[in-house]
Each structure stands twice: as C-alpha cells, then as structure tokens.
Write a protein that holds these residues in place. Structure first.
Motif, PDB file in Angstrom:
ATOM      1  N   ILE A 276      14.886  34.295  23.932  1.00 59.95           N
ATOM      2  CA  ILE A 276      13.735  33.393  24.084  1.00 59.95           C
ATOM      3  C   ILE A 276      14.191  31.937  24.059  1.00 59.95           C
ATOM      4  N   ALA A 277      15.115  31.615  23.151  1.00 55.22           N
ATOM      5  CA  ALA A 277      15.624  30.240  23.070  1.00 55.22           C
ATOM      6  C   ALA A 277      16.303  29.831  24.368  1.00 55.22           C
ATOM      7  N   GLN A 278      16.992  30.769  24.992  1.00 55.59           N
ATOM      8  CA  GLN A 278      17.656  30.466  26.256  1.00 55.59           C
ATOM      9  C   GLN A 278      16.638  30.255  27.370  1.00 55.59           C
ATOM     10  N   ILE A 279      15.557  31.044  27.343  1.00 54.79           N
ATOM     11  CA  ILE A 279      14.526  30.905  28.375  1.00 54.79           C
ATOM     12  C   ILE A 279      13.839  29.544  28.279  1.00 54.79           C
ATOM     13  N   ASN A 280      13.527  29.105  27.048  1.00 57.69           N
ATOM     14  CA  ASN A 280      12.828  27.814  26.910  1.00 57.69           C
ATOM     15  C   ASN A 280      13.786  26.633  26.782  1.00 57.69           C
ATOM     16  N   LYS A 281      15.074  26.887  27.078  1.00 57.01           N
ATOM     17  CA  LYS A 281      16.103  25.840  27.089  1.00 57.01           C
ATOM     18  C   LYS A 281      16.208  25.121  25.746  1.00 57.01           C
ATOM     19  N   SER A 282      16.089  25.891  24.680  1.00 60.20           N
ATOM     20  CA  SER A 282      16.298  25.397  23.310  1.00 60.20           C
ATOM     21  C   SER A 282      15.358  24.260  22.932  1.00 60.20           C
ATOM     22  N   GLN A 283      14.156  24.269  23.488  1.00 60.17           N
ATOM     23  CA  GLN A 283      13.197  23.215  23.163  1.00 60.17           C
ATOM     24  C   GLN A 283      12.505  23.453  21.824  1.00 60.17           C
ATOM     25  N   ILE A 325      22.357  45.019  36.665  1.00 64.56           N
ATOM     26  CA  ILE A 325      22.679  44.747  38.072  1.00 64.56           C
ATOM     27  C   ILE A 325      22.574  43.247  38.347  1.00 64.56           C
ATOM     28  N   ILE A 326      21.558  42.601  37.775  1.00 64.98           N
ATOM     29  CA  ILE A 326      21.413  41.145  37.925  1.00 64.98           C
ATOM     30  C   ILE A 326      22.640  40.428  37.375  1.00 64.98           C
ATOM     31  N   ILE A 327      23.095  40.853  36.197  1.00 65.24           N
ATOM     32  CA  ILE A 327      24.259  40.203  35.581  1.00 65.24           C
ATOM     33  C   ILE A 327      25.517  40.455  36.405  1.00 65.24           C
ATOM     34  N   MET A 328      25.681  41.666  36.914  1.00 66.63           N
ATOM     35  CA  MET A 328      26.850  41.961  37.744  1.00 66.63           C
ATOM     36  C   MET A 328      26.847  41.108  39.012  1.00 66.63           C
ATOM     37  N   VAL A 441      25.294  33.843  29.660  1.00 69.72           N
ATOM     38  CA  VAL A 441      26.475  33.184  30.212  1.00 69.72           C
ATOM     39  C   VAL A 441      26.356  33.003  31.722  1.00 69.72           C
ATOM     40  N   ILE A 442      25.487  33.781  32.360  1.00 65.72           N
ATOM     41  CA  ILE A 442      25.408  33.754  33.819  1.00 65.72           C
ATOM     42  C   ILE A 442      24.623  32.539  34.310  1.00 65.72           C
ATOM     43  N   GLN A 443      24.827  32.204  35.567  1.00 64.98           N
ATOM     44  CA  GLN A 443      24.088  31.157  36.265  1.00 64.98           C
ATOM     45  C   GLN A 443      23.715  31.691  37.650  1.00 64.98           C
ATOM     46  N   PRO A 444      22.712  31.122  38.338  1.00 64.09           N
ATOM     47  CA  PRO A 444      21.888  29.977  37.969  1.00 64.09           C
ATOM     48  C   PRO A 444      20.820  30.341  36.938  1.00 64.09           C
ATOM     49  N   TYR A 445      20.049  29.345  36.568  1.00 61.00           N
ATOM     50  CA  TYR A 445      19.050  29.529  35.524  1.00 61.00           C
ATOM     51  C   TYR A 445      17.988  30.551  35.921  1.00 61.00           C
ATOM     52  N   SER A 446      17.664  30.616  37.218  1.00 59.81           N
ATOM     53  CA  SER A 446      16.628  31.553  37.670  1.00 59.81           C
ATOM     54  C   SER A 446      17.052  32.999  37.423  1.00 59.81           C
ATOM     55  N   LEU A 447      18.302  33.330  37.760  1.00 56.41           N
ATOM     56  CA  LEU A 447      18.790  34.687  37.509  1.00 56.41           C
ATOM     57  C   LEU A 447      18.927  34.940  36.008  1.00 56.41           C
ATOM     58  N   GLN A 448      19.385  33.923  35.304  1.00 62.07           N
ATOM     59  CA  GLN A 448      19.512  34.052  33.853  1.00 62.07           C
ATOM     60  C   GLN A 448      18.157  34.347  33.219  1.00 62.07           C
ATOM     61  N   ALA A 450      15.489  35.678  34.733  1.00 60.16           N
ATOM     62  CA  ALA A 450      15.036  37.012  35.132  1.00 60.16           C
ATOM     63  C   ALA A 450      15.688  38.089  34.268  1.00 60.16           C
ATOM     64  N   GLY A 451      16.996  37.967  34.091  1.00 59.31           N
ATOM     65  CA  GLY A 451      17.693  38.936  33.247  1.00 59.31           C
ATOM     66  C   GLY A 451      17.240  38.872  31.804  1.00 59.31           C
ATOM     67  N   ASN A 452      16.995  37.657  31.316  1.00 60.74           N
ATOM     68  CA  ASN A 452      16.561  37.507  29.929  1.00 60.74           C
ATOM     69  C   ASN A 452      15.164  38.075  29.695  1.00 60.74           C
ATOM     70  N   VAL A 453      14.284  37.925  30.679  1.00 59.72           N
ATOM     71  CA  VAL A 453      12.933  38.488  30.535  1.00 59.72           C
ATOM     72  C   VAL A 453      13.005  40.013  30.453  1.00 59.72           C
ATOM     73  N   LEU A 454      13.806  40.609  31.330  1.00 62.27           N
ATOM     74  CA  LEU A 454      13.973  42.067  31.282  1.00 62.27           C
ATOM     75  C   LEU A 454      14.613  42.491  29.961  1.00 62.27           C
ATOM     76  N   SER A 455      15.615  41.734  29.537  1.00 65.89           N
ATOM     77  CA  SER A 455      16.263  42.032  28.260  1.00 65.89           C
ATOM     78  C   SER A 455      15.282  41.920  27.104  1.00 65.89           C
ATOM     79  N   LEU A 456      14.388  40.946  27.208  1.00 63.93           N
ATOM     80  CA  LEU A 456      13.387  40.757  26.157  1.00 63.93           C
ATOM     81  C   LEU A 456      12.440  41.951  26.090  1.00 63.93           C
ATOM     82  N   LEU A 457      12.031  42.447  27.251  1.00 67.82           N
ATOM     83  CA  LEU A 457      11.126  43.601  27.282  1.00 67.82           C
ATOM     84  C   LEU A 457      11.789  44.829  26.665  1.00 67.82           C
TER      85      LEU A 457
END
Length: 631
Positions: A276-283, A325-328, A441-448, A450-457
């Motif tokens: 979550i912190a990564q998604i909100n850019k540590s705000q 798959i997104i991370i790969m 660790v992955i980039q760009p932020y959009s893919l990061q 997307a992967g983080n949201v799935l990971s969160l679920l």
C-alpha cells in the motif's frame, strides 16, 4: 503379560455443538448438517457396544490407538464403495461438465429438497432418541441399550450417524489442489533466494525441499487414512499427535501452531502495508498504513465462517499467476528501481547486473554474509513451502481422502515449477538486485501498481485464511479447551471471539511494526516454525504411527463387540519391534526429522544474524514504529 484395556460401560449424555467442524468447514452452508451430526452423535447399533463418538470424542483419552485404527479401516472401505457409487452416478468426466461443475451453484432443486427431507427425518429421529433418554432415571448419563431392546427402534443407527457426518465432507481432490496451492504458493521471495545462493544451489534446493515437502504431505496423508473415521474425526494437526503421543503432545502442537499462524499474520500485515505504501508513493506514514491494514483485518476477521473459501482460493491462485507474469514481463523490459533495494538491503552501490552459478560474493549479499546468508535463503525457501499444518484440516473436508495424493502431487509440482521459473527468470534480469519485495523493484509505476494491487488482493485473502483458522485454533484448542472458555457458537462465546480478535490483530501489528523488514521476519518464521511444521513434525508423527502399527502382534487389537483393546506386551520391547517392522522407512524418517531440527536451529540463528546486520549500520532506513517505508 497380556493386557486388556476395557471400553466404557456408559455413554456420556452431554451433546456438544458442531462448532469445530463449522469453523473449519469449506462451506458454512453445512451448519445445519453439523447440528444434525451432533444430535445423532450418540446411540447404539445392534450388537455393537458403543461409547460416545463424533466430534466430542475426537480427543477422548479413553479411546485406544487400536480402536482408532479399527474404525479408520472400516471407514476407508465404506468410502471406497461410496466413491464408486458417486462416480457412477456422476458419469464420465469431460471438459464441458468440469467447467459447469466449477461454476454451478450446487445441487439441483430436486436434490436439495430430497436432502432437506432426509435431514429433517434424521433430526426428528435423533430428537426422539434424546426424549427417550431424558426419561431415564439417570439424567446425566445415556446407558447402552441391550441389543433387541425396544429402544433400538428409535435410536440412531450407525448408518444414520455416518450419513450425517459424511455430509460435511464434500471437497474433491481438485478443490484440494486449489487449497494447497493457495496455502503454500509464495513466489515473491524466489529471486531473492537465487540472488543469495546462485543458480546451481537455487535450483537444487528448490527441487530437494519440494520433494521433502511432498514426503511430509505423504506422511500426513498416511496417518490420516490410518486414524480418521466418522466416529473419531480428525480436524487439526494436533489431533494426529494426540492419537499417537497423547494430550500433552497435542497441546504443544496446538500452541506452537497458533504462534506460527500469529507470526504469519504479522508477516502479511507487513507485506500488505509495504504494498500500500508503494502504491501511494509513501505519502502516508508507514506505521499509519499498518494501522489501517490492522483495522481492515479486524473488520474482515470478525467473520467466523469460511463460507465459499474454495472460490476465494481459486481466485487467489489465478491472481497470483497474473501478478508474477507482470513482474516477469517488467523485469525483462524495464529498468530496476534501485532506490527500493538500497533502502531495504545491505546493497548500497549501483553496479551492472551480475548473476552467479555458485554463491555470490559478500558484496552482493542483501541480508547477511557468509554461512548465515546461505541459511537465510534456506529459510525463505522453507517458508515458501510451508503449509503442511493445514493438510489435516483439508483432508477432513474430503469426500474421498484416498484422492488427496492427486491434489497434493499436482499442487507441489505446480508450486515447484513456478518457483524455479519465476526465481531463475527474474534473477537473470535483476541479478543482485532481486530483493524479496520484488513487486516493488519493477518499473514503470503503472505495472508496479497493477502488480501491487493484485498482490494486495491475494495478500488479504491469505490474511483472512490465516487469521480465521489461526484465531479459531487458538480459541478452540487453547482458550476453550485449556482455559474453559464458552463454545464459539454460544452468545458468550461470540462475545469472547469478537473481543479476542482485535487483541490478536493488535499484537500482530506490534510485531510487524517492531521488525519492519520483510525478509528478516519471513526468514525467522520460516526457520523457527515453518521448517518444523513442514518437515520435522510430520516426520516425527509418521515414525510414531509406523512404530505403533508395526508393534501389533497376532491376537491383539480392538474388539467392537466388547469395546476392549488387547495388547500382549508393553514397553521398550514393543516399540523396538514396531520400529524394526518398517526399519528402512522408520530410519529414513528419523534421519529426516533430525535434519529438520538441525536446519531449524541453524536457520533461526541465520535469521537473527540477518536481522542484526540489516538493522545495524549501513542497513535499512526503516525503524521500529517509524514513518520511513522499508522498501
């Protein structure tokens, strides 16, 4: 000297609720059937002397090992016949009806009506039996009726009891595949393992530990088939130790299991908060994020049933697949977010990506150096394979437990393949920067994102699974049994459940906030708990089971008519005979147990050394209960 262990002359009349089964059931819609099970849990079958059996008897200290074995053998024979009838009624399987079966809501209206009518008749029959017993002079005990007595006409038969009990067991081996995969699959740390030990050791260790995890699953399966029955169902890992080693061993396993699942919830709080912190850019301050996750967990965790858990687990598996798959894809096509690595590991310099076939040099290690670094990788690997402590609960849900091997074989093969593919592929692209929180660790932020949201679920599904089962284990096996708390289905029990739940979450939050390093806490839990529950404890259980089975002599065993168990000798001589009966398997398993204990000790030491290093000078920027995000 020959010995006869007598059976009981009376049957205890207190009927307990089926909250244990309801709490562990894959489908809480079986709650009515569970109540029917309790209503018919005592009675007399013609010609067979009965004791109390069912849910309330699963940890009855007067039941002998031989009696468990006798009724388990009967149960397996009946299951085999029932399964043949089920397959014949279902017809041949093809892709069309498999898909329909996965997405159907259940049974047809006619089937539901027929089952409801059958359930009503069983409950009425059980109620008649209870009314008859209440008229006896002894208000606290139910006496065994003599064969052929008038009471036989209204007492619940063995077949009726078994029908009601078996109605709670509906899971197929396909469901077990999804449950085991959801329970075990944890691919995010695989690149970190390869970055720590290199390609060669990484591939070898994942395969070896995967095979060993499969052996542990086999051991649990064998013990379950040998000791479980509708009369004396096994519902938790501790039940196996009770039947083999006694009540003290069961209490030890239950308390240890509760502690492990507690730490697992702490790990999931930390992991989800980092995402979550990564998604909100540590705000938001990191501790505040963890508090939010804790509160969400309290709300979701207040649900006491695991209804439709099979569907959640199914969804979790596919979300996991999409996420990795997104991370790969990102690791192969985009740059590395070096800031995440330098903030959370010992690596502070930006260099070209390097990979190694053997152990990487010390300057490329993330968590510790030297021998400790290798065992940190082993800890992460073991944590990735841990989950065996829930296998008994899964087996207890199966319509035909013989088929468990299909689900566990496919699940372990799939899991090992995913670990090798994902770990080696991402390590090839990211090299020494393959951190355990690889999704950040992955980039760009959009893919990061997307992967983080799935990971969160998937993370919250896992939180729900582990908190629900972990909290119920603590409540049922510790508070209710040892401290005599009220049953969870009573009003007082519900109040205690809702009161203890927040305490559980607050304590897990304190652990996660105090040690904000995902790799470190994962390695610690893996070394101290995961390794033992995945390898040591199943092996120790299997040896005890084989020794007792092998010690039996001709003329020994349980007599269902008299309720007596006959043993011709006791002591060391008996156990040595049992050990020799399956000498090679017992010896292999004993060495397996000792290796598990040794790895646990060294792994726990390595995890502590890693935490000392990462929180020391030049380590992570994160602090206990601090605002910096540990990524």
């Amino acid at each position: 000297m020959a010995g006869v262990i007598p059976g009981p002359g009376k049957i205890a009349g207190g009927l307990n609720t089926a909250d244990v089964v309801r709490s562990m059931s894959l489908d809480a819609g079986h709650a009515k059937t569970a109540e029917a099970v309790d209503d018919v849990a005592t009675g007399t079958s013609t010609g067979i002397r009965q004791r109390t059996w069912g849910l309330s008897a699963r940890v009855d200290p007067t039941v002998t090992f031989e009696e468990y074995v006798y009724w388990a053998e009967v149960e397996r024979e009946i299951e085999h016949e029932d399964n043949k009838k089920f397959n014949a009624k279902r017809g041949p399987r093809n892709l069309t009806n498999i898909i329909k079966g996965r997405f159907s809501t259940g049974k047809s209206d006619e089937q539901k009506q027929a089952e409801q009518e059958q359930e009503r008749r069983e409950r009425e029959r059980a109620a008649q039996s209870l009314d008859e017993d209440k008229r006896t002079d002894d208000k606290h005990m139910m006496h065994v009726a003599a064969p052929g007595s008038p009471n036989d006409a209204i007492r619940v038969t063995d077949e009726e009891w078994r029908t009601a009990a078996r109605a709670l067991r509906t899971a197929s081996w396909g469901t077990i595949f999804y449950l085991v995969t959801t329970d075990i699959l944890g691919w995010s740390s695989c690149p970190f393992v390869f970055a720590t030990v290199g390609y060669g050791a990484g591939v070898a260790l994942y395969i070896v530990f995967g095979l060993f995890a499969g052996f542990s699953g086999y051991a649990i399966w064998r013990v379950f088939l040998g000791l479980d029955s509708s009369r004396y169902p096994m519902l938790s890992f501790g039940d196996t130790y009770f039947r083999i080693y006694g009540s003290k061993a069961r209490h030890f396993i239950n308390v240890t299991q509760s502690v492990q699942q507690f730490f697992t919830v702490a790990v999931l709080i930390l992991g989800n908060s980092t995402t979550i912190a990564q998604i909100n850019k540590s705000q938001i301050c990191f501790v505040a994020v963890m508090i939010i996750v804790m509160v969400v967990g309290m709300v979701v965790g207040s649900i006491r049933s695991l209804q439709r858990l099979g569907w959640l687990c199914n969804a979790s598996v596919w979300l996991n697949i999409v996420s990795f798959i997104i991370i790969m894809y990102a690791s192969n096509n985009n740059a590395i977010d070096y800031e995440v690595v330098t903030k959370s590991t010992l690596i502070k310099t930006i260099e070209p990506v390097k990979t190694f076939a053997g152990q990487p040099p010390a300057q490329y290690q993330q968590q510790a150096t030297g021998f400790a670094s290798q065992f940190n990788a082993v800890d992460s690997m073991v944590y990735a394979y841990s989950g065996a402590l829930l296998f008994v609960a899964f087996l207890g849900e199966m319509r035909n437990p013989w088929d468990f091997w299909k689900g566990i074989f496919l699940a372990q093969t799939f899991i090992c393949f995913v670990y090798l593919l994902f770990g080696a592929y991402v390590y090839s692209n990211f090299g020494q920067y393959s951190a355990s929180n690889i999704g950040n660790v992955i980039q760009p932020y959009s893919l990061q994102t997307a992967g983080n949201v799935l990971s969160l679920l998937t993370g919250f599904i896992a939180v729900f699974l582990y908190f629900n089962i972990g909290m119920k284990t603590i409540y049922l096996e510790v508070f209710q049994e040892i401290f005599h708390f009220p049953p969870i289905t009573t009003n007082k029990g519900k109040v205690m459940w809702y009161a203890l739940g927040p305490v559980y979450w607050i304590l897990a939050f304190i652990v996660a906030a105090a040690v904000p390093n995902l790799s470190g806490i994962v390695n610690f839990v893996g070394g101290l708990f995961g390794l033992n529950f995945t390898y040591t404890f199943p092996g120790l259980m299997f040896v005890g089971y084989l020794v007792q089975r092998g010690a039996a002599l001709p003329g020994e065993g349980f007599d269902p008519v008299t309720g007596q168990t006959t043993r011709l000798d006791t002591g060391v001589k008996r156990w040595l005979r049992g050990y020799k009966k399956y000498f090679f398997l017992n010896t292999f398993t004993s060495v397996y147990v000792l290796c598990g204990l040794a790895c646990s000790g060294m792994g726990t030491w390595a995890a502590v050394e890693g935490l000392i290093a990462v929180f020391g000078p030049g380590g992570t920027v994160a602090t206990s209960f601090g605002c910096p995000v540990p990524v």
